[in-house]
Write a protein that holds these residues in place. Sequence first.
Motif, PDB file in Angstrom:
ATOM      1  N   ALA A  86       0.823  -1.212   0.000  1.00  0.00           N
ATOM      2  CA  ALA A  86       0.000   0.000   0.000  1.00  0.00           C
ATOM      3  C   ALA A  86       0.858   1.263   0.000  1.00  0.00           C
ATOM      4  O   ALA A  86       0.439   2.295  -0.512  1.00  0.00           O
ATOM      5  CB  ALA A  86      -0.930   0.006   1.206  1.00  0.00           C
ATOM      6  N   GLY A  87       2.048   1.188   0.552  1.00  0.00           N
ATOM      7  CA  GLY A  87       2.899   2.360   0.663  1.00  0.00           C
ATOM      8  C   GLY A  87       3.817   2.599  -0.512  1.00  0.00           C
ATOM      9  O   GLY A  87       4.618   3.526  -0.496  1.00  0.00           O
ATOM     10  N   HIS A  88       3.712   1.786  -1.532  1.00  0.00           N
ATOM     11  CA  HIS A  88       4.566   1.952  -2.708  1.00  0.00           C
ATOM     12  C   HIS A  88       3.716   2.075  -3.951  1.00  0.00           C
ATOM     13  O   HIS A  88       2.538   1.740  -3.965  1.00  0.00           O
ATOM     14  CB  HIS A  88       5.552   0.787  -2.820  1.00  0.00           C
ATOM     15  N   TYR A  89       4.332   2.527  -4.996  1.00  0.00           N
ATOM     16  CA  TYR A  89       3.617   2.806  -6.232  1.00  0.00           C
ATOM     17  C   TYR A  89       4.421   2.288  -7.417  1.00  0.00           C
ATOM     18  O   TYR A  89       5.633   2.145  -7.340  1.00  0.00           O
ATOM     19  CB  TYR A  89       3.406   4.327  -6.363  1.00  0.00           C
ATOM     20  N   GLY A  90       3.733   2.020  -8.483  1.00  0.00           N
ATOM     21  CA  GLY A  90       4.416   1.609  -9.704  1.00  0.00           C
ATOM     22  C   GLY A  90       4.903   0.184  -9.637  1.00  0.00           C
ATOM     23  O   GLY A  90       4.279  -0.689  -9.043  1.00  0.00           O
ATOM     24  N   ASN A  91       6.078  -0.063 -10.223  1.00  0.00           N
ATOM     25  CA  ASN A  91       6.615  -1.413 -10.307  1.00  0.00           C
ATOM     26  C   ASN A  91       6.882  -2.038  -8.947  1.00  0.00           C
ATOM     27  O   ASN A  91       6.802  -3.247  -8.790  1.00  0.00           O
ATOM     28  CB  ASN A  91       7.907  -1.417 -11.122  1.00  0.00           C
ATOM     29  N   VAL A  92       7.211  -1.230  -7.950  1.00  0.00           N
ATOM     30  CA  VAL A  92       7.511  -1.773  -6.627  1.00  0.00           C
ATOM     31  C   VAL A  92       6.265  -2.385  -5.995  1.00  0.00           C
ATOM     32  O   VAL A  92       6.351  -3.285  -5.178  1.00  0.00           O
ATOM     33  CB  VAL A  92       8.075  -0.659  -5.712  1.00  0.00           C
ATOM     34  N   ALA A  93       5.074  -1.882  -6.357  1.00  0.00           N
ATOM     35  CA  ALA A  93       3.835  -2.349  -5.757  1.00  0.00           C
ATOM     36  C   ALA A  93       3.190  -3.514  -6.500  1.00  0.00           C
ATOM     37  O   ALA A  93       2.122  -3.959  -6.116  1.00  0.00           O
ATOM     38  CB  ALA A  93       2.844  -1.193  -5.658  1.00  0.00           C
ATOM     39  N   LEU A  94       3.819  -4.011  -7.549  1.00  0.00           N
ATOM     40  CA  LEU A  94       3.270  -5.171  -8.241  1.00  0.00           C
ATOM     41  C   LEU A  94       3.260  -6.365  -7.299  1.00  0.00           C
ATOM     42  O   LEU A  94       4.223  -6.566  -6.539  1.00  0.00           O
ATOM     43  CB  LEU A  94       4.098  -5.507  -9.483  1.00  0.00           C
ATOM     44  N   PRO A  95       2.203  -7.166  -7.319  1.00  0.00           N
ATOM     45  CA  PRO A  95       2.158  -8.327  -6.414  1.00  0.00           C
ATOM     46  C   PRO A  95       3.388  -9.216  -6.532  1.00  0.00           C
ATOM     47  O   PRO A  95       3.865  -9.753  -5.534  1.00  0.00           O
ATOM     48  CB  PRO A  95       0.887  -9.061  -6.842  1.00  0.00           C
TER      49      PRO A  95
ATOM     50  N   SER B  57       8.325  14.179  -9.025  1.00  0.00           N
ATOM     51  CA  SER B  57       8.455  13.807 -10.441  1.00  0.00           C
ATOM     52  C   SER B  57       7.468  12.727 -10.865  1.00  0.00           C
ATOM     53  O   SER B  57       7.815  11.768 -11.554  1.00  0.00           O
ATOM     54  CB  SER B  57       9.883  13.360 -10.755  1.00  0.00           C
ATOM     55  N   ARG B  58       6.238  12.887 -10.445  1.00  0.00           N
ATOM     56  CA  ARG B  58       5.172  11.979 -10.860  1.00  0.00           C
ATOM     57  C   ARG B  58       3.878  12.783 -10.947  1.00  0.00           C
ATOM     58  O   ARG B  58       3.779  13.893 -10.453  1.00  0.00           O
ATOM     59  CB  ARG B  58       5.026  10.812  -9.887  1.00  0.00           C
ATOM     60  N   TYR B  59       2.853  12.182 -11.533  1.00  0.00           N
ATOM     61  CA  TYR B  59       1.557  12.828 -11.621  1.00  0.00           C
ATOM     62  C   TYR B  59       0.725  12.364 -10.426  1.00  0.00           C
ATOM     63  O   TYR B  59       0.636  11.166 -10.152  1.00  0.00           O
ATOM     64  CB  TYR B  59       0.873  12.471 -12.942  1.00  0.00           C
ATOM     65  N   SER B  60       0.133  13.329  -9.711  1.00  0.00           N
ATOM     66  CA  SER B  60      -0.623  12.970  -8.517  1.00  0.00           C
ATOM     67  C   SER B  60      -1.672  14.027  -8.192  1.00  0.00           C
ATOM     68  O   SER B  60      -1.673  15.125  -8.754  1.00  0.00           O
ATOM     69  CB  SER B  60       0.323  12.802  -7.330  1.00  0.00           C
ATOM     70  N   LEU B  61      -2.551  13.652  -7.263  1.00  0.00           N
ATOM     71  CA  LEU B  61      -3.530  14.565  -6.680  1.00  0.00           C
ATOM     72  C   LEU B  61      -3.210  14.705  -5.207  1.00  0.00           C
ATOM     73  O   LEU B  61      -2.766  13.743  -4.576  1.00  0.00           O
ATOM     74  CB  LEU B  61      -4.947  13.993  -6.811  1.00  0.00           C
ATOM     75  N   ASN B  62      -3.452  15.871  -4.643  1.00  0.00           N
ATOM     76  CA  ASN B  62      -3.294  16.042  -3.203  1.00  0.00           C
ATOM     77  C   ASN B  62      -4.622  15.777  -2.518  1.00  0.00           C
ATOM     78  O   ASN B  62      -5.672  16.163  -3.016  1.00  0.00           O
ATOM     79  CB  ASN B  62      -2.810  17.453  -2.855  1.00  0.00           C
ATOM     80  N   CYS B  63      -4.553  15.121  -1.386  1.00  0.00           N
ATOM     81  CA  CYS B  63      -5.748  14.758  -0.639  1.00  0.00           C
ATOM     82  C   CYS B  63      -6.000  15.789   0.458  1.00  0.00           C
ATOM     83  O   CYS B  63      -5.122  16.057   1.271  1.00  0.00           O
ATOM     84  CB  CYS B  63      -5.552  13.374  -0.026  1.00  0.00           C
TER      85      CYS B  63
ATOM     86  N   PRO C 274      -0.839   9.106  -6.081  1.00  0.00           N
ATOM     87  CA  PRO C 274      -0.250   8.968  -7.417  1.00  0.00           C
ATOM     88  C   PRO C 274      -1.289   8.565  -8.464  1.00  0.00           C
ATOM     89  O   PRO C 274      -2.177   7.769  -8.198  1.00  0.00           O
ATOM     90  CB  PRO C 274       0.785   7.862  -7.236  1.00  0.00           C
ATOM     91  N   LEU C 275      -1.165   9.139  -9.641  1.00  0.00           N
ATOM     92  CA  LEU C 275      -2.021   8.793 -10.768  1.00  0.00           C
ATOM     93  C   LEU C 275      -1.274   7.823 -11.671  1.00  0.00           C
ATOM     94  O   LEU C 275      -0.052   7.870 -11.774  1.00  0.00           O
ATOM     95  CB  LEU C 275      -2.394  10.053 -11.563  1.00  0.00           C
ATOM     96  N   PHE C 276      -2.007   6.963 -12.330  1.00  0.00           N
ATOM     97  CA  PHE C 276      -1.401   5.958 -13.195  1.00  0.00           C
ATOM     98  C   PHE C 276      -0.669   6.600 -14.371  1.00  0.00           C
ATOM     99  O   PHE C 276       0.390   6.157 -14.772  1.00  0.00           O
ATOM    100  CB  PHE C 276      -2.472   4.988 -13.683  1.00  0.00           C
TER     101      PHE C 276
END
Length: 184
Positions: A66-75, A163-169, A146-148
Amino acid sequence: MRSLQLGLLDHFADHRPHLFLRRLRVWPEVFDRILDQISSHPIFHSSSENCQLPVAIQLATFLFCAGHYGNVALPEDVAQWAGVSVGSVINFTNRVMVAILDEHDTFVNIPPHYSEDMERARTFTESQTCPAWRNRVFAADGSSIPLFEKPQIFGESFYDRKSRYSLNCQVCIPMHAEWNTYRS
């Protein structure tokens, strides 16, 4: 081949908590409190002959994912990090989410309107943002989501400091005293 890294968490918790935080996105003390809260949930106890791995491993695997994004978060990559199968990563995620959602009222606690905690929150909000928000804000920490991929419209405006595309919550709700005027 990389060796599994799940076993390093105990060492990080005791000697290098900043590394624990980097891996799981929570401090060791917070991890322990979440673990205490969800460990007795029935989803972690089955009558099957196949025993589940300890709840601590399931929670750590879930938090890493849950705390990672992209390739690191792949199962597949999470499974390699934790030394478990891809199916286990998916099962751990499902179980932990069920347990956490069942504890929603314990984990999410809005202080009473006239409490000291709420006054501190109002004072902080007024000092760090605009004064008009003082009595209207119960806020998340502004975490980025983070956005895909880059959005089609105004895409560059979603590019963040990491350096990524994201929204702030940011979650805003009016305080109780004013809520009645908005509801009518």
